[in-house]
Design an enzyme around this catalytic site. Structure first.
Site, PDB file in Angstrom:
ATOM      1  N   ASP A   8       0.862  -1.167   0.000  1.00 14.72           N
ATOM      2  CA  ASP A   8       0.000   0.000   0.000  1.00 14.72           C
ATOM      3  C   ASP A   8       0.914   1.239   0.000  1.00 14.72           C
ATOM      4  OD1 ASP A   8      -2.186   1.784   0.571  1.00 14.72           O
ATOM      5  OD2 ASP A   8      -1.559   1.732   2.675  1.00 14.72           O
ATOM      6  N   ASP A  10      -0.323   5.020   0.787  1.00 18.22           N
ATOM      7  CA  ASP A  10      -0.706   5.986   1.830  1.00 18.22           C
ATOM      8  C   ASP A  10      -0.617   5.398   3.227  1.00 18.22           C
ATOM      9  OD1 ASP A  10      -1.258   8.468   0.815  1.00 18.22           O
ATOM     10  OD2 ASP A  10      -3.335   8.002   0.284  1.00 18.22           O
ATOM     11  N   ASP A 205      -2.135  -0.508   5.813  1.00 22.10           N
ATOM     12  CA  ASP A 205      -2.665   0.025   7.083  1.00 22.10           C
ATOM     13  C   ASP A 205      -4.190   0.093   7.114  1.00 22.10           C
ATOM     14  OD1 ASP A 205      -2.616   2.312   5.174  1.00 22.10           O
ATOM     15  OD2 ASP A 205      -3.551   3.300   6.876  1.00 22.10           O
TER      16      ASP A 205
HETATM   17 MG    MG Z   1      -3.108   3.173   3.298  1.00 22.92          MG
END
Ligand code: MG
Length: 243
Positions: A8, A10, A205
């Site tokens: 991922d 961000d 996340d």
């Molecule tokens: Mg993220």
């Protein structure tokens, strides 16, 4: 055995203030260890091309939450996929304008604010990015982003219209019937045709990263969320201790 890691962007490779130094450090270490680095993000092709330069990678990448897999032409043998610029593209999502039409029909009722009904100044404020990055974020092909809403319940209506809503690090993505895990499956199929043995890793996340964790042999979760079987880390550099 080839090791492939899906990242991922961000709040994973790039922190909440859009700093990428730690992410770059980790990517460089993993590259030295022979890892194949794959970006798998809600970000657009244009944004990911920006980060591919920063991380100095030329691997395939998955855009807009599993909506399309971009594969540099020639990366795999005998690929029967449409050509777009310097890539072969496998589309799993639906066109951006279709999504916007659906949102436009319900935006008043739910007080929705998204790219297509915001000015560029508003977009910049929502994103808190530099002008350059915000511009790349507006170059959408397969998904919208709901920055703000006044009333909940729109998810169900959009679902009835064949769209899915997925919570990312900060905003809700609206897209076709796909996710980061489906994009990952599609790309792994190409790798598996050429490589006998693969070990798959993932790091993220947000809830939209969970479909990646479902498929990976080893997963790393940053932030406050929980998911069974993952290794929780508090910053991206910690990943190197456990990989
Ligand atoms: Mg993220």
């Amino acid at each position: 055995m080839k090791k492939i890691i899906f990242f991922d962007i961000d709040k994973t490779l790039v922190d909440k203030n859009y700093n990428y130094e730690d992410g770059l450090f980790v990517v460089e270490k993993l590259k030295k260890q022979g890892f194949e680095i794959i970006l798998n993000s809600s970000k657009t092709r244009a944004e990911q091309e920006y980060y591919r330069k920063i991380f100095n990678i030329n691997t395939p990448f998955i855009v807009e939450n599993g909506s399309a897999v971009y594969i540099p032409t020639g990366y795999f043998k005998n690929l029967d996929l449409p050509q777009r610029d310097i890539y072969n593209v496998l589309e799993l999502g639906i066109p951006y304008y279709t999504i916007v039409e659906h949102l436009f029909a319900i935006e008043k009722e739910f007080g929705l604010k998204y790219y297509a009904n915001s000015t560029f100044e508003e977009v910049k404020k929502f994103l808190g990015m530099t002008e350059e990055l915000a511009r790349l974020a507006t170059m959408r092909e397969y998904s919208e982003t709901i920055f703000r809403y006044k009333k909940s319940g729109f998810e169900k209506i959009l679902k009835n219209r064949g769209l899915t809503c997925q919570m990312g690090s900060r905003f809700i993505a609206v897209l076709g019937d796909t996710n980061k895990g489906k994009g990952m499956d599609a790309l792994l199929n190409f790798y598996r045709k050429e490589l006998p043995e693969i070990k798959v890793y993932a790091a993220g996340d947000g809830a939209n990263d969970f479909p990646m964790f479902e498929r990976a042999d080893k997963s790393f979760l940053l932030g406050e969320k929980d998911y069974p079987g993952v290794i929780k880390i508090s910053n991206i550099r910690e990943l190197l201790e456990f990989i």
